[in-house]
Design a protein around this motif. Structure first.
Motif, PDB file in Angstrom:
ATOM      1  N   MET A  92       0.839  -1.200   0.000  1.00 19.57           N
ATOM      2  CA  MET A  92       0.000   0.000   0.000  1.00 19.57           C
ATOM      3  C   MET A  92       0.877   1.254   0.000  1.00 19.57           C
ATOM      4  O   MET A  92       0.562   2.241  -0.683  1.00 19.57           O
ATOM      5  CB  MET A  92      -0.917  -0.021   1.222  1.00 19.57           C
ATOM      6  CG  MET A  92      -1.884   1.123   1.223  1.00 19.57           C
ATOM      7  SD  MET A  92      -2.924   1.017  -0.229  1.00 19.57           S
ATOM      8  CE  MET A  92      -4.469   1.443   0.462  1.00 19.57           C
ATOM      9  N   GLU A  93       1.969   1.215   0.714  1.00 17.45           N
ATOM     10  CA  GLU A  93       2.894   2.350   0.772  1.00 17.45           C
ATOM     11  C   GLU A  93       3.468   2.651  -0.613  1.00 17.45           C
ATOM     12  O   GLU A  93       3.569   3.808  -1.014  1.00 17.45           O
ATOM     13  CB  GLU A  93       4.031   2.036   1.763  1.00 17.45           C
ATOM     14  CG  GLU A  93       4.967   3.203   2.006  1.00 17.45           C
ATOM     15  CD  GLU A  93       6.007   2.863   3.054  1.00 17.45           C
ATOM     16  OE1 GLU A  93       7.201   2.949   2.715  1.00 17.45           O
ATOM     17  OE2 GLU A  93       5.617   2.508   4.184  1.00 17.45           O
ATOM     18  N   GLU A  94       3.815   1.605  -1.337  1.00 19.59           N
ATOM     19  CA  GLU A  94       4.354   1.766  -2.689  1.00 19.59           C
ATOM     20  C   GLU A  94       3.288   2.341  -3.622  1.00 19.59           C
ATOM     21  O   GLU A  94       3.578   3.230  -4.437  1.00 19.59           O
ATOM     22  CB  GLU A  94       4.852   0.419  -3.226  1.00 19.59           C
ATOM     23  CG  GLU A  94       5.432   0.466  -4.613  1.00 19.59           C
ATOM     24  CD  GLU A  94       6.706   1.296  -4.742  1.00 19.59           C
ATOM     25  OE1 GLU A  94       7.027   1.679  -5.872  1.00 19.59           O
ATOM     26  OE2 GLU A  94       7.368   1.578  -3.726  1.00 19.59           O
ATOM     27  N   LEU A 138       0.758   4.267  -2.784  1.00 23.47           N
ATOM     28  CA  LEU A 138       0.573   5.669  -2.419  1.00 23.47           C
ATOM     29  C   LEU A 138       1.701   6.537  -2.962  1.00 23.47           C
ATOM     30  O   LEU A 138       1.473   7.654  -3.435  1.00 23.47           O
ATOM     31  CB  LEU A 138       0.457   5.821  -0.901  1.00 23.47           C
ATOM     32  CG  LEU A 138      -0.833   5.281  -0.282  1.00 23.47           C
ATOM     33  CD1 LEU A 138      -0.749   5.331   1.239  1.00 23.47           C
ATOM     34  CD2 LEU A 138      -2.034   6.049  -0.785  1.00 23.47           C
ATOM     35  N   ARG A 139       2.930   6.018  -2.901  1.00 24.75           N
ATOM     36  CA  ARG A 139       4.069   6.757  -3.428  1.00 24.75           C
ATOM     37  C   ARG A 139       3.915   6.964  -4.937  1.00 24.75           C
ATOM     38  O   ARG A 139       4.130   8.064  -5.458  1.00 24.75           O
ATOM     39  CB  ARG A 139       5.378   6.012  -3.122  1.00 24.75           C
ATOM     40  CG  ARG A 139       6.634   6.789  -3.576  1.00 24.75           C
ATOM     41  CD  ARG A 139       7.910   5.974  -3.463  1.00 24.75           C
ATOM     42  NE  ARG A 139       7.937   4.811  -4.344  1.00 24.75           N
ATOM     43  CZ  ARG A 139       8.092   4.863  -5.677  1.00 24.75           C
ATOM     44  NH1 ARG A 139       8.215   6.018  -6.287  1.00 24.75           N
ATOM     45  NH2 ARG A 139       8.119   3.768  -6.400  1.00 24.75           N
ATOM     46  N   GLN A 140       3.523   5.909  -5.630  1.00 28.01           N
ATOM     47  CA  GLN A 140       3.339   6.014  -7.083  1.00 28.01           C
ATOM     48  C   GLN A 140       2.207   6.986  -7.430  1.00 28.01           C
ATOM     49  O   GLN A 140       2.312   7.756  -8.379  1.00 28.01           O
ATOM     50  CB  GLN A 140       3.053   4.646  -7.689  1.00 28.01           C
ATOM     51  CG  GLN A 140       4.273   3.773  -7.768  1.00 28.01           C
ATOM     52  CD  GLN A 140       3.972   2.442  -8.448  1.00 28.01           C
ATOM     53  OE1 GLN A 140       2.828   2.125  -8.751  1.00 28.01           O
ATOM     54  NE2 GLN A 140       5.018   1.654  -8.673  1.00 28.01           N
ATOM     55  N   ALA A 141       1.137   6.952  -6.648  1.00 23.48           N
ATOM     56  CA  ALA A 141       0.022   7.859  -6.884  1.00 23.48           C
ATOM     57  C   ALA A 141       0.458   9.309  -6.699  1.00 23.48           C
ATOM     58  O   ALA A 141       0.083  10.193  -7.475  1.00 23.48           O
ATOM     59  CB  ALA A 141      -1.143   7.527  -5.950  1.00 23.48           C
ATOM     60  N   LYS A 142       1.268   9.552  -5.671  1.00 19.26           N
ATOM     61  CA  LYS A 142       1.751  10.912  -5.414  1.00 19.26           C
ATOM     62  C   LYS A 142       2.666  11.379  -6.548  1.00 19.26           C
ATOM     63  O   LYS A 142       2.586  12.527  -6.991  1.00 19.26           O
ATOM     64  CB  LYS A 142       2.488  10.952  -4.072  1.00 19.26           C
ATOM     65  CG  LYS A 142       2.803  12.340  -3.611  1.00 19.26           C
ATOM     66  CD  LYS A 142       3.342  12.337  -2.202  1.00 19.26           C
ATOM     67  CE  LYS A 142       3.537  13.751  -1.721  1.00 19.26           C
ATOM     68  NZ  LYS A 142       3.929  13.817  -0.325  1.00 19.26           N
ATOM     69  N   GLU A 143       3.526  10.490  -7.032  1.00 22.08           N
ATOM     70  CA  GLU A 143       4.405  10.824  -8.149  1.00 22.08           C
ATOM     71  C   GLU A 143       3.588  11.152  -9.398  1.00 22.08           C
ATOM     72  O   GLU A 143       3.888  12.108 -10.113  1.00 22.08           O
ATOM     73  CB  GLU A 143       5.363   9.669  -8.453  1.00 22.08           C
ATOM     74  CG  GLU A 143       6.493   9.525  -7.463  1.00 22.08           C
ATOM     75  CD  GLU A 143       7.377   8.316  -7.770  1.00 22.08           C
ATOM     76  OE1 GLU A 143       7.245   7.722  -8.870  1.00 22.08           O
ATOM     77  OE2 GLU A 143       8.195   7.971  -6.906  1.00 22.08           O
ATOM     78  N   MET A 144       2.546  10.348  -9.652  1.00 25.17           N
ATOM     79  CA  MET A 144       1.711  10.577 -10.815  1.00 25.17           C
ATOM     80  C   MET A 144       0.977  11.916 -10.681  1.00 25.17           C
ATOM     81  O   MET A 144       0.841  12.652 -11.660  1.00 25.17           O
ATOM     82  CB  MET A 144       0.702   9.452 -11.015  1.00 25.17           C
ATOM     83  CG  MET A 144      -0.124   9.639 -12.273  1.00 25.17           C
ATOM     84  SD  MET A 144      -1.189   8.261 -12.617  1.00 25.17           S
ATOM     85  CE  MET A 144      -0.018   7.189 -13.431  1.00 25.17           C
ATOM     86  N   GLN A 145       0.530  12.246  -9.495  1.00 27.84           N
ATOM     87  CA  GLN A 145      -0.134  13.528  -9.264  1.00 27.84           C
ATOM     88  C   GLN A 145       0.797  14.689  -9.610  1.00 27.84           C
ATOM     89  O   GLN A 145       0.392  15.664 -10.248  1.00 27.84           O
ATOM     90  CB  GLN A 145      -0.541  13.636  -7.782  1.00 27.84           C
ATOM     91  CG  GLN A 145      -1.993  13.738  -7.560  1.00 27.84           C
ATOM     92  CD  GLN A 145      -2.306  13.841  -6.075  1.00 27.84           C
ATOM     93  OE1 GLN A 145      -1.475  13.634  -5.185  1.00 27.84           O
ATOM     94  NE2 GLN A 145      -3.543  14.164  -5.795  1.00 27.84           N
TER      95      GLN A 145
END
Length: 105
Positions: A3-5, A7-14
């Protein structure tokens, strides 16, 4: 994938999406019609920046000028949309999104 990974990917995509939106607002395209008699400069956010009419065009009838302006605007819009599609493809390149899935730009 944790889940942490995710969330990190989602933040990068944002962040990448925000960067693409800024690039889109800064980018300018030129739509043309009538073999260059009418030129419309438009930003990636669909704001018209400039309209150029060839001096020979002024002699034409009003409806012809209106049609050529409309065609030039439509050409510019298509170019902006194509640029956005290309940018979105780069952003989602590694993702397996279902066909037709849209991410707003």
């Amino acid at each position: 994938m944790s889940m942490e990974e995710l969330l990190r990917q989602a933040k990068e995509m944002q962040q990448k999406m925000a960067d693409l939106q800024q690039e889109a607002s800064d980018r300018e395209v030129m739509g043309e019609s009538g073999g260059g008699l009418v030129k419309i400069t438009m930003t990636g956010r669909f704001d018209a920046r400039k309209v150029e009419l060839d001096s020979d065009l002024i002699k034409e009838e009003k409806f012809i000028i209106e049609d050529l302006i409309t065609a030039a605007i439509n050409d510019a819009v298509k170019k902006v949309e194509n640029g956005q599609s290309d940018s979105l493809s780069k952003l989602t390149g590694g993702l397996n999104l279902p066909p037709g899935f849209k991410i707003p730009l």
